[in-house]
Design an enzyme around this catalytic site. Structure first.
Site, PDB file in Angstrom:
ATOM      1  N   PHE A  66      54.456  32.116 -35.687  1.00  0.00           N
ATOM      2  CA  PHE A  66      53.924  31.689 -33.871  1.00  0.00           C
ATOM      3  C   PHE A  66      54.854  32.189 -32.918  1.00  0.00           C
ATOM      4  CE2 PHE A  66      50.637  28.196 -34.574  1.00  0.00           C
ATOM      5  CZ  PHE A  66      49.521  29.320 -35.108  1.00  0.00           C
TER       6      PHE A  66
ATOM      7  N   HIS B 257      49.075  20.317 -41.790  1.00  0.00           N
ATOM      8  CA  HIS B 257      48.495  20.786 -40.655  1.00  0.00           C
ATOM      9  C   HIS B 257      47.177  21.679 -41.216  1.00  0.00           C
ATOM     10  CE1 HIS B 257      52.127  21.492 -38.020  1.00  0.00           C
ATOM     11  NE2 HIS B 257      51.884  20.239 -38.269  1.00  0.00           N
TER      12      HIS B 257
ATOM     13  N   CYS C 227      25.177  15.062 -41.830  1.00  0.00           N
ATOM     14  CA  CYS C 227      25.171  13.876 -40.661  1.00  0.00           C
ATOM     15  C   CYS C 227      25.029  14.681 -39.115  1.00  0.00           C
ATOM     16  CB  CYS C 227      26.605  13.209 -40.791  1.00  0.00           C
ATOM     17  SG  CYS C 227      27.702  13.978 -40.037  1.00  0.00           S
TER      18      CYS C 227
ATOM     19  N   SER D 181      61.149  27.527 -40.626  1.00  0.00           N
ATOM     20  CA  SER D 181      60.479  26.585 -39.542  1.00  0.00           C
ATOM     21  C   SER D 181      61.327  26.781 -38.434  1.00  0.00           C
ATOM     22  CB  SER D 181      60.068  25.437 -40.072  1.00  0.00           C
ATOM     23  OG  SER D 181      59.597  24.586 -39.004  1.00  0.00           O
TER      24      SER D 181
HETATM   25  P1  NAD Z   1      57.108  29.129 -36.184  1.00  0.00           P
HETATM   26  O1  NAD Z   1      56.674  30.432 -35.837  1.00  0.00           O
HETATM   27  O2  NAD Z   1      57.458  28.067 -34.859  1.00  0.00           O
HETATM   28  O3  NAD Z   1      58.646  29.255 -36.628  1.00  0.00           O
HETATM   29  C1  NAD Z   1      58.736  30.329 -37.784  1.00  0.00           C
HETATM   30  C2  NAD Z   1      60.378  30.501 -37.996  1.00  0.00           C
HETATM   31  O4  NAD Z   1      60.564  31.128 -39.347  1.00  0.00           O
HETATM   32  C3  NAD Z   1      60.828  31.355 -36.920  1.00  0.00           C
HETATM   33  O5  NAD Z   1      62.116  30.446 -36.506  1.00  0.00           O
HETATM   34  C4  NAD Z   1      61.288  32.683 -37.601  1.00  0.00           C
HETATM   35  O6  NAD Z   1      62.501  33.188 -37.118  1.00  0.00           O
HETATM   36  C5  NAD Z   1      61.413  32.259 -38.925  1.00  0.00           C
HETATM   37  N1  NAD Z   1      60.972  33.415 -39.914  1.00  0.00           N
HETATM   38  C6  NAD Z   1      60.021  34.391 -39.768  1.00  0.00           C
HETATM   39  N2  NAD Z   1      60.024  35.092 -40.798  1.00  0.00           N
HETATM   40  C7  NAD Z   1      61.059  34.515 -41.687  1.00  0.00           C
HETATM   41  C8  NAD Z   1      61.626  35.109 -43.034  1.00  0.00           C
HETATM   42  N3  NAD Z   1      60.877  35.980 -43.335  1.00  0.00           N
HETATM   43  N4  NAD Z   1      62.476  34.509 -43.439  1.00  0.00           N
HETATM   44  C9  NAD Z   1      63.190  33.390 -42.784  1.00  0.00           C
HETATM   45  N5  NAD Z   1      62.904  33.117 -41.453  1.00  0.00           N
HETATM   46  C10 NAD Z   1      61.760  33.668 -41.150  1.00  0.00           C
HETATM   47  O7  NAD Z   1      56.538  28.306 -37.132  1.00  0.00           O
HETATM   48  P2  NAD Z   1      56.377  26.784 -37.625  1.00  0.00           P
HETATM   49  O8  NAD Z   1      57.609  26.095 -37.644  1.00  0.00           O
HETATM   50  O9  NAD Z   1      55.922  26.947 -38.859  1.00  0.00           O
HETATM   51  O10 NAD Z   1      55.377  25.970 -36.549  1.00  0.00           O
HETATM   52  C11 NAD Z   1      54.238  26.677 -36.027  1.00  0.00           C
HETATM   53  C12 NAD Z   1      52.946  26.132 -36.507  1.00  0.00           C
HETATM   54  O11 NAD Z   1      52.234  27.501 -36.832  1.00  0.00           O
HETATM   55  C13 NAD Z   1      52.584  25.231 -37.652  1.00  0.00           C
HETATM   56  O12 NAD Z   1      52.313  24.170 -37.312  1.00  0.00           O
HETATM   57  C14 NAD Z   1      51.811  26.096 -38.609  1.00  0.00           C
HETATM   58  O13 NAD Z   1      50.543  24.991 -38.790  1.00  0.00           O
HETATM   59  C15 NAD Z   1      51.204  26.976 -38.010  1.00  0.00           C
HETATM   60  N6  NAD Z   1      51.251  28.569 -38.366  1.00  0.00           N
HETATM   61  C16 NAD Z   1      51.150  28.788 -39.718  1.00  0.00           C
HETATM   62  C17 NAD Z   1      50.931  30.130 -40.209  1.00  0.00           C
HETATM   63  C18 NAD Z   1      50.669  30.268 -41.579  1.00  0.00           C
HETATM   64  O14 NAD Z   1      49.992  29.344 -42.141  1.00  0.00           O
HETATM   65  N7  NAD Z   1      51.004  31.145 -42.342  1.00  0.00           N
HETATM   66  C19 NAD Z   1      51.092  31.155 -39.489  1.00  0.00           C
HETATM   67  C20 NAD Z   1      51.406  30.956 -38.128  1.00  0.00           C
HETATM   68  C21 NAD Z   1      51.471  29.521 -37.483  1.00  0.00           C
END
Ligand code: NAD
Length: 244
Positions: A30, A116, A152, A190
């Site tokens: 995201f 989530h 429902c 995250s």
């Molecule tokens: P976020 O996008 O806020 O953060 C992701 C983090 O991962 C970033 O800081 C980034 O620098 C890091 N990152 C990205 N690729 C990486 C890698 N290969 N190695 C190491 N670090 C890496 O995501 P979040 O904290 O999960 O919060 C966002 C919300 O987005 C969550 O609640 C989730 O439900 C949802 N989401 C889920 C998906 C999925 O299911 N794959 C995708 C997008 C968003």
């Protein structure tokens, strides 16, 4: 301190994953540049419930992602996590992801806590009945909107937790219990800005767990961590597991 040394010492580790563990599978996160938030505003839960137009928009976006969701597969990071669970080193995986990739990599349901929800199926918001995405799509293609619940009459929504929607009580309770019992809490990919999910690392730390954060970039919780590694999850976690 090294990641493999922390894992070697752990008996009840918890792994907490965010969108960053799935970018190596081709799913954008995201908040990275080019991430989903930079392209579209999320539909809020209240709007989804109140406004048929918001529901249509939400389903159109979901169907646009269908091809991606159907072809994505677990990457080395997911596989290393599943290996740690199978070896009994990791007691629980708490995930914010909705992509079903921890299940696909072999983490059993009783070890996995989805905070989530999951986008691979849908649920009735009133009675909780499960509905398959393919059935909703068939109805949408014919009628221009999603069906109501056959049981429902309630509103159907993907089984994910949207902004503005209450967190799932059972999963929150399981995540809390796992965090309190953890001796190591490892965050993978995250940004740790989405609460209440981002509260679990600090809860575990306050109750005696070591805290390790593996993320491409810095997070706000780095100052509380015993170990911070800035890098790619797949290669780094695989190397740590091989060194065990
Ligand atoms: P976020 O996008 O806020 O953060 C992701 C983090 O991962 C970033 O800081 C980034 O620098 C890091 N990152 C990205 N690729 C990486 C890698 N290969 N190695 C190491 N670090 C890496 O995501 P979040 O904290 O999960 O919060 C966002 C919300 O987005 C969550 O609640 C989730 O439900 C949802 N989401 C889920 C998906 C999925 O299911 N794959 C995708 C997008 C968003």
């Amino acid at each position: 301190m090294e990641l493999s040394a922390l894992l070697r010492a752990a008996r009840r580790a918890v792994i907490f994953t965010g969108a960053g563990i799935s970018t190596e599978s081709g799913i954008p996160d995201f908040r990275s540049p080019g991430g989903i938030w930079t392209k579209m505003m999320p539909v809020q839960f209240q709007d989804y419930v109140a406004d048929p137009q918001a529901r249509r928009l939400s389903w159109e976006r979901r169907f646009e992602m269908e091809e991606t969701w159907n072809k994505v597969a677990p990457n080395d990071g997911h596989k290393a996590v599943a290996w740690l669970v199978a070896r009994g080193i990791v007691a629980h995986v708490i995930t914010q992801n909705i992509d079903n990739l921890h299940q696909a990599s072999g983490v059993p349901e009783d070890r996995l806590i989805e905070l989530h929800g999951n986008t691979s199926y849908a649920k009735c918001l009133t009675c909780g009945a499960r509905v398959e995405i393919s059935d909703i799509r068939a109805h949408f293609d014919k009628e221009g909107d999603a069906p109501d619940c056959r049981l429902c009459g309630g509103i159907i929504k993907t089984a994910t937790i949207s902004f503005g929607q209450a967190m799932p009580e059972e999963e929150m309770a399981r995540a809390q219990a796992a965090s309190l019992e953890a001796d190591l809490f490892l965050v993978l990919g995250s940004s740790l800005v989405v609460y209440p999910a981002a509260g679990f690392p600090l809860l575990a730390k306050r109750h005696g767990a070591k805290l390790a954060i593996l993320n491409r970039e810095a997070t706000e919780q780095d100052p509380y961590a015993d170990l911070v590694i800035n890098g790619e999850i797949g290669p780094i976690l695989t190397a740590a597991v091989k060194a065990l």
